[in-house]
Design a protein around this motif. Structure first.
Motif, PDB file in Angstrom:
ATOM      1  N   VAL A 166       0.838  -1.190   0.000  1.00  0.00           N
ATOM      2  CA  VAL A 166       0.000   0.000   0.000  1.00  0.00           C
ATOM      3  C   VAL A 166       0.881   1.251   0.000  1.00  0.00           C
ATOM      4  CG1 VAL A 166      -1.879   1.194   1.192  1.00  0.00           C
ATOM      5  CG2 VAL A 166      -1.689  -1.291   1.361  1.00  0.00           C
ATOM      6  N   GLN A 167       0.452   2.264  -0.765  1.00  0.00           N
ATOM      7  CA  GLN A 167       1.101   3.567  -0.761  1.00  0.00           C
ATOM      8  C   GLN A 167       0.043   4.662  -0.743  1.00  0.00           C
ATOM      9  OE1 GLN A 167       4.080   3.377  -4.100  1.00  0.00           O
ATOM     10  NE2 GLN A 167       5.274   4.670  -2.725  1.00  0.00           N
ATOM     11  N   ALA A 168       0.445   5.830  -0.270  1.00  0.00           N
ATOM     12  CA  ALA A 168      -0.429   7.003  -0.308  1.00  0.00           C
ATOM     13  C   ALA A 168       0.282   8.127  -1.049  1.00  0.00           C
ATOM     14  CB  ALA A 168      -0.790   7.455   1.104  1.00  0.00           C
ATOM     15  N   MET A 169      -0.493   8.937  -1.782  1.00  0.00           N
ATOM     16  CA  MET A 169       0.049  10.112  -2.471  1.00  0.00           C
ATOM     17  C   MET A 169      -0.719  11.340  -2.000  1.00  0.00           C
ATOM     18  SD  MET A 169       0.433  10.929  -6.570  1.00  0.00           S
ATOM     19  CE  MET A 169      -1.329  11.059  -6.863  1.00  0.00           C
ATOM     20  N   ASP A 170       0.020  12.421  -1.709  1.00  0.00           N
ATOM     21  CA  ASP A 170      -0.665  13.644  -1.295  1.00  0.00           C
ATOM     22  C   ASP A 170      -0.948  14.533  -2.500  1.00  0.00           C
ATOM     23  OD1 ASP A 170       1.661  15.068  -1.890  1.00  0.00           O
ATOM     24  OD2 ASP A 170       2.318  15.163   0.195  1.00  0.00           O
ATOM     25  N   ASN A 171      -1.598  15.654  -2.258  1.00  0.00           N
ATOM     26  CA  ASN A 171      -2.019  16.542  -3.344  1.00  0.00           C
ATOM     27  C   ASN A 171      -0.872  17.310  -3.979  1.00  0.00           C
ATOM     28  OD1 ASN A 171      -5.088  16.584  -3.737  1.00  0.00           O
ATOM     29  ND2 ASN A 171      -4.881  16.593  -1.509  1.00  0.00           N
ATOM     30  N   SER A 172       0.325  17.168  -3.418  1.00  0.00           N
ATOM     31  CA  SER A 172       1.503  17.774  -4.022  1.00  0.00           C
ATOM     32  C   SER A 172       2.294  16.757  -4.828  1.00  0.00           C
ATOM     33  CB  SER A 172       2.394  18.390  -2.933  1.00  0.00           C
ATOM     34  OG  SER A 172       3.407  19.184  -3.500  1.00  0.00           O
ATOM     35  N   GLY A 173       1.853  15.500  -4.815  1.00  0.00           N
ATOM     36  CA  GLY A 173       2.535  14.450  -5.574  1.00  0.00           C
ATOM     37  C   GLY A 173       3.573  13.683  -4.785  1.00  0.00           C
ATOM     38  N   ASN A 174       3.708  13.977  -3.496  1.00  0.00           N
ATOM     39  CA  ASN A 174       4.652  13.226  -2.664  1.00  0.00           C
ATOM     40  C   ASN A 174       4.077  11.844  -2.367  1.00  0.00           C
ATOM     41  OD1 ASN A 174       6.539  15.491  -2.187  1.00  0.00           O
ATOM     42  ND2 ASN A 174       4.845  16.362  -1.028  1.00  0.00           N
ATOM     43  N   MET A 175       4.952  10.825  -2.412  1.00  0.00           N
ATOM     44  CA  MET A 175       4.537   9.452  -2.165  1.00  0.00           C
ATOM     45  C   MET A 175       5.043   8.970  -0.805  1.00  0.00           C
ATOM     46  SD  MET A 175       2.813   8.568  -4.891  1.00  0.00           S
ATOM     47  CE  MET A 175       2.712   6.783  -4.714  1.00  0.00           C
ATOM     48  N   SER A 176       4.204   8.208  -0.126  1.00  0.00           N
ATOM     49  CA  SER A 176       4.627   7.597   1.129  1.00  0.00           C
ATOM     50  C   SER A 176       5.549   6.416   0.842  1.00  0.00           C
ATOM     51  CB  SER A 176       3.405   7.107   1.912  1.00  0.00           C
ATOM     52  OG  SER A 176       2.859   5.946   1.271  1.00  0.00           O
ATOM     53  N   GLU A 177       6.172   5.924   1.884  1.00  0.00           N
ATOM     54  CA  GLU A 177       6.901   4.666   1.746  1.00  0.00           C
ATOM     55  C   GLU A 177       5.888   3.551   1.507  1.00  0.00           C
ATOM     56  OE1 GLU A 177       9.418   3.894   5.040  1.00  0.00           O
ATOM     57  OE2 GLU A 177      10.654   5.689   4.753  1.00  0.00           O
TER      58      GLU A 177
END
Length: 218
Positions: A193-204
């Motif tokens: 699983v990964q998450a992306m924020d509204n700035s395009g940054n990706m979680s580990e």
């Protein structure tokens, strides 16, 4: 025959030549003949200069152009821009932006603007800019009662999407994604699983074991 006396010429009306509006008999332009005679006849209208500092819509993670707008809200015709300058932060260096009317920034900061008019009068404004999110979101995930629950955390731009085994999910509530597991999902030994924020940054990448894994389905 008696000579007819010539009529006394009517004096030319005095024309206001002020560069700012006279406000009292102690505060008037002594170089203006009209206002020296009667300051209440001052015809000059002071401009109402407004400065706008506008960040782009949405979020950025590398750079952004901050647009600067300047106008006389009263359209008096008594305002002309000679120079527009901007700087980043109170201790920054002034940049001449008279032609382009924008300044580029690379982080959240305060933008300062000063405008000089034809009378060498300076107008100024500053604004705090908060359009950058350079921090990766974080998340937790767990499987229980046939439900994969993913919770994302991002204190700035917010969560935009989740990715589960490469599949994108954009519909969720309160930064929480719930995926009801189907029969074919038993073929996954793990969920990545990964998450992306509204700035395009990706979680580990977060990896959680699938308790319903069926080796025969893999």
């Amino acid at each position: 025959a008696e000579e007819t006396p010539e009529p006394t010429p009517t004096p030319e009306p005095l024309v206001c030549t002020c560069n700012s509006h006279c406000t009292s008999r102690y505060n008037y332009d002594s170089n203006c003949e009209a206002c020296s005679a009667d300051y209440t006849k001052c015809e000059y209208i002071n401009p109402n200069v407004t400065i706008t500092i506008t960040a782009p819509e949405g979020w950025s993670k590398d750079k952004a152009k901050i647009a600067i707008g300047v106008k006389d809200a009263l359209n008096t015709g008594n305002f002309e821009i000679v120079k527009t300058e901007a700087k980043i932060g109170q201790n920054g260096s002034w940049q001449d932006i008279t032609e382009e009317m924008f300044i580029e920034v690379t982080e959240n900061c305060s933008v300062y603007v000063q405008v000089t008019d034809q009378n060498n009068k300076v107008y100024s404004k500053n604004k705090s800019i908060n359009c950058f999110d350079k921090t990766n979101p974080t998340l937790n995930a767990a499987v229980s009662n046939g439900l994969l629950t993913v919770v994302g955390y991002d204190s700035q731009s917010g969560i935009k999407a989740f990715y589960v085994n490469g599949y994108e999910f954009k519909e969720f509530t309160n930064n929480t994604l719930n995926v009801r597991l189907q029969q074919f999902d038993t073929g996954y030994e793990y969920f990545t699983v990964q998450a992306m924020d509204n700035s395009g940054n990706m979680s580990e990448v977060y990896k959680t074991k699938n308790p319903y894994y069926d080796d025969d389905k893999s």
